[in-house]
Design an enzyme around this catalytic site. Sequence first.
Site, PDB file in Angstrom:
ATOM      1  N   GLU A 266       5.435  43.090  29.261  1.00  0.00           N
ATOM      2  CA  GLU A 266       5.873  42.911  30.646  1.00  0.00           C
ATOM      3  C   GLU A 266       6.711  41.639  30.801  1.00  0.00           C
ATOM      4  O   GLU A 266       6.559  40.678  30.034  1.00  0.00           O
ATOM      5  CB  GLU A 266       4.656  42.852  31.571  1.00  0.00           C
ATOM      6  CG  GLU A 266       3.941  44.191  31.621  1.00  0.00           C
ATOM      7  CD  GLU A 266       2.685  44.222  32.470  1.00  0.00           C
ATOM      8  OE1 GLU A 266       2.452  45.252  33.116  1.00  0.00           O
ATOM      9  OE2 GLU A 266       1.918  43.224  32.492  1.00  0.00           O
TER      10      GLU A 266
ATOM     11  N   CYS B  68       9.894  35.039  33.738  1.00  0.00           N
ATOM     12  CA  CYS B  68       8.768  34.713  32.873  1.00  0.00           C
ATOM     13  C   CYS B  68       8.745  35.778  31.776  1.00  0.00           C
ATOM     14  O   CYS B  68       8.575  36.968  32.067  1.00  0.00           O
ATOM     15  CB  CYS B  68       7.491  34.753  33.721  1.00  0.00           C
ATOM     16  SG  CYS B  68       5.983  34.526  32.784  1.00  0.00           S
TER      17      CYS B  68
ATOM     18  N   CYS C 212      -1.886  39.075  22.591  1.00  0.00           N
ATOM     19  CA  CYS C 212      -2.094  37.669  22.257  1.00  0.00           C
ATOM     20  C   CYS C 212      -3.380  37.547  21.453  1.00  0.00           C
ATOM     21  O   CYS C 212      -4.360  38.240  21.720  1.00  0.00           O
ATOM     22  CB  CYS C 212      -2.222  36.844  23.533  1.00  0.00           C
ATOM     23  SG  CYS C 212      -2.306  35.056  23.226  1.00  0.00           S
TER      24      CYS C 212
ATOM     25  N   CYS D 141      -8.331  33.624  25.071  1.00  0.00           N
ATOM     26  CA  CYS D 141      -8.849  32.897  26.242  1.00  0.00           C
ATOM     27  C   CYS D 141      -9.485  33.952  27.156  1.00  0.00           C
ATOM     28  O   CYS D 141      -8.814  34.909  27.561  1.00  0.00           O
ATOM     29  CB  CYS D 141      -7.730  32.167  26.976  1.00  0.00           C
ATOM     30  SG  CYS D 141      -6.804  31.029  25.904  1.00  0.00           S
TER      31      CYS D 141
ATOM     32  N   CYS E  19      -7.983  35.269  30.601  1.00  0.00           N
ATOM     33  CA  CYS E  19      -6.604  35.758  30.619  1.00  0.00           C
ATOM     34  C   CYS E  19      -6.570  37.231  30.190  1.00  0.00           C
ATOM     35  O   CYS E  19      -7.115  37.588  29.144  1.00  0.00           O
ATOM     36  CB  CYS E  19      -5.760  34.920  29.657  1.00  0.00           C
ATOM     37  SG  CYS E  19      -4.071  35.525  29.458  1.00  0.00           S
TER      38      CYS E  19
ATOM     39  N   CYS F 282      -0.005  34.577  36.858  1.00  0.00           N
ATOM     40  CA  CYS F 282      -0.443  33.934  35.611  1.00  0.00           C
ATOM     41  C   CYS F 282      -1.693  34.593  35.063  1.00  0.00           C
ATOM     42  O   CYS F 282      -2.691  34.738  35.768  1.00  0.00           O
ATOM     43  CB  CYS F 282      -0.815  32.471  35.851  1.00  0.00           C
ATOM     44  SG  CYS F 282       0.542  31.451  36.298  1.00  0.00           S
TER      45      CYS F 282
END
Length: 352
Positions: A88, A101, A108, A112, A115, A332
């Site tokens: 995205e 962004c 990933c 974390c 997230c 975020c």
Amino acid sequence: MASLFDVTRDDLATLLDGEPVFRLTQLWDGLYANLQEPDDILTLPKALRERLATALPSALDLTTTSVSDSGDTVKFLWSLRDGGHPIETVLMHYRDRATVCVSTQAGCAMACGFCATGQAGFTRQLSVGEIVEQVVRAAHASKAKGQRLANVVFMGMGEPLANEPAVWGAVERIHGDLGLSARHLTISTVGIIPGIRTLAERPLPVNLAVSLHAARNDLRDELVPINKRYPIDDLVAACNDYLTAKNRRISFEWAMIDGVNDQPRDARELAALVHRLKPSAHVNLIPLNPTPGWPTTGTPKARITEFAKRLEDLHVNVTVRRNRGTDIDAACGQLAAGQPVRIQSRRSTATI
Ligand code: SAH
């Protein structure tokens, strides 16, 4: 096979060998100044456009576009021509300019817990062309709305410094070919120290943002697991070396998690850490966005303001980020491109 934005001007010159020399300028201007798809560059003969489309396909296929209720945030979901999980890109319109962004990895590996990208895990690295194409397509969409794309933030899916060579390749292309100044490019990292050191040796002074979220190791180990490998003191040293090399200010990102990292003690620890950087860092407080795999909630607004005030009293330069696009899962930490998430167990979160 390389994609359209993987290749350099020299590569294109080779591909156009035998054509009149002005074709290269027409193609280049079409792609990088007018942000056109090769097929729309009508100054090129049809046969050449067809040859280019076959030789240099685009890397990204648009699956969906989501627009926030306010209309100022747009999220693009792409499938990758070379396979891998979709990615995205988020385009944010401000009054007089736009910011994009971009994602740097499909997924990933940093894990974390709060997230959504981290909850979904890692698929593969993105190439230079896959990163640059996100910027070009966003710049095109922005231009169609009468706005210039002014800033690129490497804050989408993935950890940019775990894919530093491709990210740097993209930085050079965005700077050199699209003409954005290095001061308008920001790389955000979870704190990969070797990556920060490599970045310090790179020639352009891009902005560095570090996702800190905690200023003591026991808490940061829980929130940002890579902290176990790259603990806070080493991170501060690497940040100071970056500052010395680049003469730029670093910013720290701090997602406000209710009862976890929003206490007076956290403000004191953060302030002390900020002042260990020379010049001292800027702090960006991010109201925690909901993600499916994380049971903890965000700090209420009034307490975020209180935390910011406390930091100001400790002489910290602080801003609270306005969250955009929460309604389309574009804020975020919310980018997952529809990936299923691993739900955190209550027990593991209870320890923080
Ligand atoms: N991997 C890089 C780039 C991602 S940037 C990095 O971690 O810096 C995305 C930013 O949003 C990071 O600061 C990240 O810590 C933060 N973030 C992640 N999940 C969030 C959430 N649920 N709410 C608010 N911010 C979040």
